[in-house]
Write a protein that holds these residues in place. Structure first.
Motif, PDB file in Angstrom:
ATOM      1  N   ASP A 169       0.807  -1.226   0.000  1.00 21.90           N
ATOM      2  CA  ASP A 169       0.000   0.000   0.000  1.00 21.90           C
ATOM      3  C   ASP A 169       0.840   1.276   0.000  1.00 21.90           C
ATOM      4  OD1 ASP A 169       0.967   0.200   2.611  1.00 21.90           O
ATOM      5  OD2 ASP A 169      -0.913  -0.443   3.533  1.00 21.90           O
ATOM      6  N   GLN A 170       2.179   1.130  -0.028  1.00 14.17           N
ATOM      7  CA  GLN A 170       3.100   2.275  -0.083  1.00 14.17           C
ATOM      8  C   GLN A 170       2.959   3.180   1.142  1.00 14.17           C
ATOM      9  OE1 GLN A 170       5.338   2.019  -2.465  1.00 14.17           O
ATOM     10  NE2 GLN A 170       4.213   0.269  -3.329  1.00 14.17           N
ATOM     11  N   ARG A 171       2.634   2.590   2.284  1.00 12.36           N
ATOM     12  CA  ARG A 171       2.486   3.354   3.532  1.00 12.36           C
ATOM     13  C   ARG A 171       3.368   2.729   4.618  1.00 12.36           C
ATOM     14  NH1 ARG A 171      -3.245   2.923   5.313  1.00 12.36           N
ATOM     15  NH2 ARG A 171      -2.625   4.517   6.853  1.00 12.36           N
ATOM     16  N   PRO A 172       4.683   2.877   4.528  1.00  9.05           N
ATOM     17  CA  PRO A 172       5.558   2.292   5.552  1.00  9.05           C
ATOM     18  C   PRO A 172       5.304   2.938   6.908  1.00  9.05           C
ATOM     19  CG  PRO A 172       6.790   3.817   4.175  1.00  9.05           C
ATOM     20  CD  PRO A 172       5.443   3.657   3.536  1.00  9.05           C
ATOM     21  N   PRO A 173       5.540   2.214   7.988  1.00  7.30           N
ATOM     22  CA  PRO A 173       5.240   2.748   9.329  1.00  7.30           C
ATOM     23  C   PRO A 173       6.244   3.801   9.806  1.00  7.30           C
ATOM     24  CG  PRO A 173       6.197   0.561   9.489  1.00  7.30           C
ATOM     25  CD  PRO A 173       5.948   0.808   8.033  1.00  7.30           C
ATOM     26  N   PHE A 174       7.361   3.933   9.147  1.00  3.43           N
ATOM     27  CA  PHE A 174       8.336   4.968   9.495  1.00  3.43           C
ATOM     28  C   PHE A 174       9.267   5.170   8.298  1.00  3.43           C
ATOM     29  CE2 PHE A 174      10.002   0.883  10.854  1.00  3.43           C
ATOM     30  CZ  PHE A 174      11.310   0.885  10.384  1.00  3.43           C
ATOM     31  N   ARG A 175      10.011   6.258   8.338  1.00  8.34           N
ATOM     32  CA  ARG A 175      10.933   6.565   7.247  1.00  8.34           C
ATOM     33  C   ARG A 175      12.268   5.852   7.463  1.00  8.34           C
ATOM     34  NH1 ARG A 175      10.302  13.111   6.161  1.00  8.34           N
ATOM     35  NH2 ARG A 175       8.088  13.067   5.513  1.00  8.34           N
ATOM     36  N   SER A 176      12.834   5.383   6.380  1.00  5.72           N
ATOM     37  CA  SER A 176      14.150   4.744   6.442  1.00  5.72           C
ATOM     38  C   SER A 176      14.789   4.841   5.068  1.00  5.72           C
ATOM     39  CB  SER A 176      14.025   3.282   6.875  1.00  5.72           C
ATOM     40  OG  SER A 176      13.294   2.547   5.901  1.00  5.72           O
ATOM     41  N   ARG A 177      16.056   4.487   5.002  1.00 10.80           N
ATOM     42  CA  ARG A 177      16.772   4.505   3.734  1.00 10.80           C
ATOM     43  C   ARG A 177      17.237   3.095   3.381  1.00 10.80           C
ATOM     44  NH1 ARG A 177      21.136   9.305   4.921  1.00 10.80           N
ATOM     45  NH2 ARG A 177      19.678  10.885   5.733  1.00 10.80           N
ATOM     46  N   PRO A 178      17.245   2.750   2.110  1.00 12.57           N
ATOM     47  CA  PRO A 178      17.799   1.454   1.710  1.00 12.57           C
ATOM     48  C   PRO A 178      19.322   1.478   1.798  1.00 12.57           C
ATOM     49  CG  PRO A 178      17.157   2.700  -0.227  1.00 12.57           C
ATOM     50  CD  PRO A 178      16.718   3.516   0.951  1.00 12.57           C
ATOM     51  N   THR A 179      19.912   0.301   1.894  1.00 15.42           N
ATOM     52  CA  THR A 179      21.363   0.168   1.862  1.00 15.42           C
ATOM     53  C   THR A 179      21.761  -0.805   0.761  1.00 15.42           C
ATOM     54  OG1 THR A 179      21.305  -1.582   3.531  1.00 15.42           O
ATOM     55  CG2 THR A 179      21.668   0.676   4.319  1.00 15.42           C
ATOM     56  N   ARG A 180      23.031  -0.711   0.367  1.00 11.06           N
ATOM     57  CA  ARG A 180      23.605  -1.615  -0.638  1.00 11.06           C
ATOM     58  C   ARG A 180      24.822  -2.306  -0.037  1.00 11.06           C
ATOM     59  NH1 ARG A 180      25.778   1.713  -5.124  1.00 11.06           N
ATOM     60  NH2 ARG A 180      26.094   3.316  -3.540  1.00 11.06           N
ATOM     61  N   LEU A 181      24.930  -3.592  -0.258  1.00 12.71           N
ATOM     62  CA  LEU A 181      26.121  -4.327   0.152  1.00 12.71           C
ATOM     63  C   LEU A 181      26.682  -5.057  -1.057  1.00 12.71           C
ATOM     64  CD1 LEU A 181      26.864  -6.191   3.394  1.00 12.71           C
ATOM     65  CD2 LEU A 181      27.275  -7.374   1.231  1.00 12.71           C
ATOM     66  N   ARG A 182      27.931  -4.787  -1.353  1.00 15.49           N
ATOM     67  CA  ARG A 182      28.625  -5.377  -2.506  1.00 15.49           C
ATOM     68  C   ARG A 182      29.706  -6.312  -1.978  1.00 15.49           C
ATOM     69  NH1 ARG A 182      30.631  -0.587  -5.666  1.00 15.49           N
ATOM     70  NH2 ARG A 182      28.414  -0.351  -6.178  1.00 15.49           N
ATOM     71  N   TRP A 183      29.792  -7.531  -2.511  1.00 13.25           N
ATOM     72  CA  TRP A 183      30.740  -8.499  -1.966  1.00 13.25           C
ATOM     73  C   TRP A 183      31.509  -9.227  -3.064  1.00 13.25           C
ATOM     74  CZ3 TRP A 183      30.039 -13.729  -3.142  1.00 13.25           C
ATOM     75  CH2 TRP A 183      28.772 -14.100  -3.605  1.00 13.25           C
ATOM     76  N   GLU A 205      25.302   5.000   1.382  1.00 15.69           N
ATOM     77  CA  GLU A 205      24.661   3.780   1.906  1.00 15.69           C
ATOM     78  C   GLU A 205      25.282   2.496   1.358  1.00 15.69           C
ATOM     79  OE1 GLU A 205      22.730   5.020   4.071  1.00 15.69           O
ATOM     80  OE2 GLU A 205      22.760   6.988   3.159  1.00 15.69           O
ATOM     81  N   LEU A 206      26.538   2.548   0.920  1.00 15.53           N
ATOM     82  CA  LEU A 206      27.216   1.384   0.345  1.00 15.53           C
ATOM     83  C   LEU A 206      28.113   0.721   1.382  1.00 15.53           C
ATOM     84  CD1 LEU A 206      28.076  -0.420  -2.076  1.00 15.53           C
ATOM     85  CD2 LEU A 206      29.858   1.286  -2.548  1.00 15.53           C
ATOM     86  N   ARG A 207      28.048  -0.613   1.435  1.00 16.16           N
ATOM     87  CA  ARG A 207      28.979  -1.415   2.221  1.00 16.16           C
ATOM     88  C   ARG A 207      29.684  -2.375   1.272  1.00 16.16           C
ATOM     89  NH1 ARG A 207      26.570   2.032   4.749  1.00 16.16           N
ATOM     90  NH2 ARG A 207      25.353   1.724   6.644  1.00 16.16           N
ATOM     91  N   THR A 208      30.933  -2.692   1.547  1.00 14.57           N
ATOM     92  CA  THR A 208      31.662  -3.665   0.735  1.00 14.57           C
ATOM     93  C   THR A 208      32.243  -4.731   1.649  1.00 14.57           C
ATOM     94  OG1 THR A 208      33.751  -2.415   0.777  1.00 14.57           O
ATOM     95  CG2 THR A 208      32.214  -1.969  -1.035  1.00 14.57           C
TER      96      THR A 208
END
Length: 328
Positions: A169-183, A205-208
């Motif tokens: 429904d595109q109504r998340p309960p709070f705001r957050s950001r996506p992250t990326r993990l590259r391995w 937001e990148l992790r390696t």
């Protein structure tokens, strides 16, 4: 009868992938049946579901054919052909992950094979000629150039597809950001066990993650390990941001309400998700140990959880009545 040499899965000397992790944009967490419906990516594939130690669903793999240069830190232009495997997972009906992965042999043919021979080896990307695996591993972790093989684009495309699902429904309960993990996982020395060489928090937001693993370690098992790392890194990152900037200790009623509104979603939706290694194979579970020692993932998580609970408890206690002098 022995398989034809051209269709035998070659021994991998490098495995790579990328993962996207985000909050599911839905007001309510999905139950296990809805999760299976969301992740039904293929009519001929089955979504795996589990209720222990928590609700978890994982899609079947999908394959994307690729024919492009590999990223390389030394500028070498090595063409590679094959398929990248991608999948999605949903944890407790709340945290969505998409990941793409591939592994590469040390050498490949000088010319491209017929597509049918690549399709029978899912997740294998074969170089044309010799693979400079150290330079390619560095190139993958560094991001490569436009036009190079990019598992992140495939994971992002799958995420975009899922986020448009009518169940959400595109109504998340709070705001957050996506992250990326590259391995990237390179071969360990003979007789050595798996080792986590480096975990890096980069910008945007990148992790390696750079790994060393014994020969014949399944790429799917490596992907599961890295998905577990990505999930718990996202949880830490999200809760740290919830606490960051909250006005603590002022005592004003309006600030008390703001603190409770900001921190309560962590209790409702996130605090029960912390279960490192719950779905990591036993032979790779020890790779969590360096992160528990330094920077100390679980130690930091427990500190954050205690701070949240302390603040919510404190703000539930009525403020003492303050005496004021009457206006003459």
């Amino acid at each position: 009868m022995a398989p034809r040499e051209s269709t035998r899965t070659p021994r991998a000397v490098l495995a790579c992938g990328e993962i996207r992790t985000c909050l599911l944009p839905a007001r309510q967490a999905l139950d296990i049946r809805a999760a299976a419906q969301l992740l039904a990516l293929r009519a001929d594939g089955r979504t795996l579901t589990s209720e222990r130690p928590g609700l978890y669903a994982r899609s079947p793999d999908t394959l994307t054919g690729v024919d492009c240069p590999l990223p390389s830190a030394n500028g070498a232009r090595v063409r590679a052909v094959g398929t990248v495997a991608a999948r999605a997972a949903l944890t407790e009906g709340r945290v969505l992950q998409t990941s793409a992965r591939f592994h590469l042999p040390a050498t490949g043919p000088d010319q491209r094979r017929p597509w049918g021979e690549y399709l029978v080896r899912p997740g294998v990307v074969e170089p044309l000629g010799k693979l400079p695996h150290e330079a390619v591993a560095q190139g993958v972790l560094g991001g490569g150039r436009t036009g190079d093989l990019d598992a992140g684009l495939i994971a992002e495309g799958l995420l975009t597809r899922l986020l448009r699902h009518p169940l959400l429904d595109q109504r998340p309960p709070f705001r957050s950001r996506p992250t990326r993990l590259r391995w990237a996982a390179l071969p360990a020395a003979p007789g050595e066990g798996p080792r986590l060489e480096r975990f890096t928090l980069a910008e945007d937001e990148l992790r390696t993650v750079r790994l060393r693993v014994p020969e014949d370690t399944p790429a799917a098992g490596l992907a599961a390990l890295c998905e577990d790392l990505a999930l718990h890194d996202w949880l830490l990152t999200t809760v740290v941001r919830m606490l960051d900037g909250v006005r603590l200790g002022t005592g004003a009623a309006r600030d008390t309400g703001a603190v409770v509104r900001t921190l309560r979603p962590a209790v409702d939706h996130l605090l029960h998700l912390w279960m490192p290694r719950a779905r990591v194979s036993p032979e790779l579970a020890a790779l969590w140990d360096p992160l528990e020692e330094r920077p100390g993932f679980t130690r930091q998580w427990r500190t954050l959880v205690q701070r949240i609970r302390d603040q919510l408890t404190l703000h539930a206690i009525p403020a003492p009545h303050q005496e004021v002098d009457p206006v003459p």
